[in-house]
Design an enzyme around this catalytic site. Sequence first.
Site, PDB file in Angstrom:
ATOM      1  N   GLY A  28       0.809  -1.224   0.000  1.00  0.00           N
ATOM      2  CA  GLY A  28       0.000   0.000   0.000  1.00  0.00           C
ATOM      3  C   GLY A  28       0.837   1.266   0.000  1.00  0.00           C
ATOM      4  N   HIS A  34       4.362   1.613  -8.018  1.00  0.00           N
ATOM      5  CA  HIS A  34       3.334   0.564  -7.946  1.00  0.00           C
ATOM      6  C   HIS A  34       2.432   0.615  -9.179  1.00  0.00           C
ATOM      7  CE1 HIS A  34       3.950   1.251  -3.435  1.00  0.00           C
ATOM      8  NE2 HIS A  34       4.262  -0.011  -3.589  1.00  0.00           N
ATOM      9  N   GLY A 144       9.040  -5.356  -8.495  1.00  0.00           N
ATOM     10  CA  GLY A 144       9.973  -4.304  -8.891  1.00  0.00           C
ATOM     11  C   GLY A 144      11.431  -4.713  -8.710  1.00  0.00           C
ATOM     12  N   LYS A 146      13.546  -2.654  -7.958  1.00  0.00           N
ATOM     13  CA  LYS A 146      13.952  -1.826  -6.819  1.00  0.00           C
ATOM     14  C   LYS A 146      14.305  -2.713  -5.622  1.00  0.00           C
ATOM     15  CE  LYS A 146      13.358   1.822  -3.799  1.00  0.00           C
ATOM     16  NZ  LYS A 146      13.079   1.088  -2.594  1.00  0.00           N
ATOM     17  N   ASP A 147      13.512  -3.767  -5.420  1.00  0.00           N
ATOM     18  CA  ASP A 147      13.784  -4.734  -4.347  1.00  0.00           C
ATOM     19  C   ASP A 147      14.438  -5.950  -4.997  1.00  0.00           C
ATOM     20  OD1 ASP A 147      12.384  -3.405  -1.966  1.00  0.00           O
ATOM     21  OD2 ASP A 147      10.881  -3.320  -3.537  1.00  0.00           O
ATOM     22  N   LEU A 181      11.307   5.963  -6.242  1.00  0.00           N
ATOM     23  CA  LEU A 181      10.062   6.080  -5.489  1.00  0.00           C
ATOM     24  C   LEU A 181       9.979   4.955  -4.468  1.00  0.00           C
ATOM     25  CD1 LEU A 181       7.578   7.006  -8.350  1.00  0.00           C
ATOM     26  CD2 LEU A 181       8.400   8.465  -6.519  1.00  0.00           C
ATOM     27  N   SER A 182       9.536   5.321  -3.277  1.00  0.00           N
ATOM     28  CA  SER A 182       9.375   4.340  -2.200  1.00  0.00           C
ATOM     29  C   SER A 182       8.313   4.865  -1.253  1.00  0.00           C
ATOM     30  CB  SER A 182      10.700   4.170  -1.448  1.00  0.00           C
ATOM     31  OG  SER A 182      10.476   3.570  -0.188  1.00  0.00           O
ATOM     32  N   ARG A 184       8.448   4.657   1.722  1.00  0.00           N
ATOM     33  CA  ARG A 184       9.165   5.190   2.890  1.00  0.00           C
ATOM     34  C   ARG A 184       9.683   6.616   2.657  1.00  0.00           C
ATOM     35  NH1 ARG A 184      10.608  -0.596   3.778  1.00  0.00           N
ATOM     36  NH2 ARG A 184       9.807  -1.109   5.842  1.00  0.00           N
TER      37      ARG A 184
HETATM   38  P1  AMP Z   1       5.992  -2.472  -1.562  1.00  0.00           P
HETATM   39  O1  AMP Z   1       4.602  -1.924  -1.461  1.00  0.00           O
HETATM   40  O2  AMP Z   1       7.054  -1.512  -1.192  1.00  0.00           O
HETATM   41  O3  AMP Z   1       6.125  -3.830  -0.918  1.00  0.00           O
HETATM   42  O4  AMP Z   1       6.229  -2.742  -3.119  1.00  0.00           O
HETATM   43  C1  AMP Z   1       5.351  -3.519  -3.889  1.00  0.00           C
HETATM   44  C2  AMP Z   1       6.000  -3.793  -5.222  1.00  0.00           C
HETATM   45  O5  AMP Z   1       6.287  -2.560  -5.879  1.00  0.00           O
HETATM   46  C3  AMP Z   1       7.339  -4.534  -5.076  1.00  0.00           C
HETATM   47  O6  AMP Z   1       7.443  -5.511  -6.098  1.00  0.00           O
HETATM   48  C4  AMP Z   1       8.346  -3.426  -5.254  1.00  0.00           C
HETATM   49  O7  AMP Z   1       9.587  -3.873  -5.742  1.00  0.00           O
HETATM   50  C5  AMP Z   1       7.640  -2.542  -6.265  1.00  0.00           C
HETATM   51  N1  AMP Z   1       8.170  -1.185  -6.224  1.00  0.00           N
HETATM   52  C6  AMP Z   1       8.414  -0.424  -5.117  1.00  0.00           C
HETATM   53  N2  AMP Z   1       8.969   0.761  -5.465  1.00  0.00           N
HETATM   54  C7  AMP Z   1       9.082   0.748  -6.818  1.00  0.00           C
HETATM   55  C8  AMP Z   1       9.583   1.674  -7.780  1.00  0.00           C
HETATM   56  N3  AMP Z   1      10.087   2.848  -7.421  1.00  0.00           N
HETATM   57  N4  AMP Z   1       9.542   1.316  -9.087  1.00  0.00           N
HETATM   58  C9  AMP Z   1       9.050   0.116  -9.465  1.00  0.00           C
HETATM   59  N5  AMP Z   1       8.553  -0.799  -8.614  1.00  0.00           N
HETATM   60  C10 AMP Z   1       8.571  -0.497  -7.303  1.00  0.00           C
END
Ligand code: AMP
Length: 273
Positions: A28, A34, A144, A146-147, A181-182, A184
């Site tokens: 979220g 996302h 992503g 990113k991770d 983008l994050s 956090r």
């Molecule tokens: P999260 O909500 O942070 O667990 O991320 C959910 C998904 O979005 C994961 O597969 C992340 O790697 C991806 N994601 C997070 N930040 C980015 C970003 N800046 N660009 C592309 N994908 C992302």
Amino acid sequence: MIIARSATELRDALKGKNGSIGFVPTMGALHIGHRSLIEAARGNNDTVVVSIFVNPTQFLPGEDLSKYPRREEADFKICELSGVDILFYPDVQAMYGEDEVRITAPDVRGYILEGVSRPGHFDGVLTVVMKLLNLVRPTRAYFGKKDAQQLALIAQMVENLFMDVEIVPMETVREKDGLALSSRNVYLSGEERTEALKLSAALKCSTNMVMQGTLEVTEIQKAMMDILAPLEVEYTAIVNRRFESLSRVLIGDTIVLVAARVGSTRLIDNVWM
Ligand code: AMP
């Protein structure tokens, strides 16, 4: 858009759906990163399922579980406007019972880099991703780059456990000035946000060095550390796609990673080359 809050509601919502299913698991606080995953899922599948679940088992004691940003209303709207068919939005009780079977990350790849700073983190990630994939049974699941370590471990789990799903890696979406983008990033003050640009700047420097022919990992890491210097750097690393250390960059099979604290916020970023 159907909002399913339990496994039963999700299964019911999926019953009428034919064709391919694209799945995007998230925690979220949705941003454009996302959304790029959701758009890819929308473009390539008949049905799109997004999950929003802040998974407690991937947070270590003392991490930001209780203050992790939650934006229910805005997230629902983003999903609706992005053409999501089913939003899975369970609470912790809907996902976990007591004394459960868990997936454990591999001994080496799960306990280097992120796994050193956050031991056990990937056990939680793999466990929840396994649960979500079993519930949704998607044709394709989008993650992503990113991770990067998370993506590699999920791809490994799918391969090792013979799971029938295609894992689709997605490029990192950045702000114009380079900041990845994050969710956090909302923790950062204006000043910290400027400091945070050192992560993408260090990665950019690594790319430039490689483009100019410097392939020695120690040289690249030193230059990165010079840029990151005032930050509390947890690691820089240069590995291949299987997360094995390299002494020289192998173009086409290298990931350069960085993790650092900016104030009290822990940020990660990487570049694939
Ligand atoms: P999260 O909500 O942070 O667990 O991320 C959910 C998904 O979005 C994961 O597969 C992340 O790697 C991806 N994601 C997070 N930040 C980015 C970003 N800046 N660009 C592309 N994908 C992302």
